[in-house]
Design an enzyme around this catalytic site. Structure first.
Site, PDB file in Angstrom:
ATOM      1  CG  ASP A 289     -18.373 -21.708  -1.302  1.00 15.91           C
ATOM      2  OD1 ASP A 289     -19.257 -21.647  -2.174  1.00 15.91           O
ATOM      3  OD2 ASP A 289     -18.406 -21.006  -0.275  1.00 15.91           O
TER       4      ASP A 289
ATOM      5  CG  ASN B 171     -21.596 -23.863  -3.045  1.00 15.56           C
ATOM      6  OD1 ASN B 171     -21.548 -22.893  -3.777  1.00 15.56           O
ATOM      7  ND2 ASN B 171     -21.507 -23.782  -1.731  1.00 15.56           N
TER       8      ASN B 171
END
Length: 289
Positions: free
Chosen positions: A196, A147
């Protein structure tokens, strides 16, 4: 600081926000649908392009095409012909349980992207680099969810998040070769916080979307927490800087896997959000291939 909704688009699983300072356009990915949106900053009008596969990340190319990380690997999408062309030796073409997830373009115009299992439960993900000559290079293994990626303003450090390890790694970066080394933990979250996507600003600070966290967290270049930006959506996925002065933080969110009750509790899920900051972002480089 609180983020407010912007634009009319509502992806199912919004990801990969990107700002083009030349055309004054905002891009974001609808990952599972395999589409990306292109939004005019002044008018808010949008176009949607479907590449035909799950789409993790996009980048802009110097030749006008779009470089993409899709289910089957690296490729190029042509908006004029609506065609996806895969790179010949794209990695993991024959690995149906994995797909490309997030990525970014380095200061020299190379495209980084990584893979993950669809449910992210095993650390079988890999990190790859696509060079201008379309050669693919394997850089890292044993990742749960590849990510948020970025580089320090001086180009000497590469950063990457592994969501299910709750960590942002720092690596020494060789700007001439594109190689990474000396991995270490730069920011570590508790087990119940899931970083994230993210962006690195012009001061080297980090703006990290927190999945299941209703927020974007801002950290200094050294990794010290500064503040949280409240986002009225449970699944906050990524962010980038844009706008006329690169001080506007643009945030993507997701409405994937929300129950009917959760959808009612998150009516803005999937929308893009915006907040004005006092910080200037970095311009995303273009792929040179």
């Amino acid at each position: 600081m609180k983020a407010t909704p912007i634009f009319d688009i509502k992806p199912v699983h919004g990801e990969g926000p990107l700002w083009c300072p030349i055309q004054k356009t905002f891009y974001c990915v609808d990952l599972i649908k395999g589409s990306y949106f292109k939004v005019d900053w002044m008018t808010g009008t949008s176009q949607e392009f479907n590449v035909g596969q799950e789409l993790g990340v996009i980048g802009l190319c110097e030749n006008g095409k779009t470089v993409v990380g899709v289910r089957d690997g690296f490729g190029f999408y042509d908006e004029t012909t609506n065609r996806l062309e895969l790179v010949a030796d794209s990695p993991e073409l024959d690995v149906p349980e994995r797909r490309m997830n997030d990525g970014a373009i380095d200061p020299k115009g190379r495209f980084f992207a990584g893979t993950m299992e669809y449910d992210g439960t095993n650390d079988t993900g890999n990190l790859y680099r696509l060079d201008a000559d379309h050669s693919v290079h394997h850089l890292e293994s044993d990742i749960f969810i590849t990510n948020g990626m970025g580089w320090s303003p001086d180009g000497k450090t590469y950063y990457m998040i592994d969501t299910n390890r709750n960590v942002l790694y720092g690596y020494d970066y060789d700007i001439e070769t594109g190689n990474i080394s000396n991995r270490r933990n730069h920011i570590k979250w508790p087990k119940n916080e899931f970083p994230d996507g993210m962006t690195v600003d012009s001061e080297g600070g980090f703006w990290v979307a927190i999945w299941d966290g209703y927020k974007v967290s801002h950290f200094s270049a050294e990794g010290q927490w500064i503040e949280d930006i409240a986002v009225p959506v449970r699944h906050v996925t990524s962010c980038c800087f844009g706008g006329e002065d690169l001080k506007t933080l643009l945030i993507t969110t997701s409405r994937i896997n929300l129950s009917e009750k959760e959808q009612k509790e998150n009516p803005l899920a999937g929308r893009c959000f915006v907040v004005e900051t006092d910080t200037v972002g970095q311009v995303e480089p273009r792929f040179k291939g």
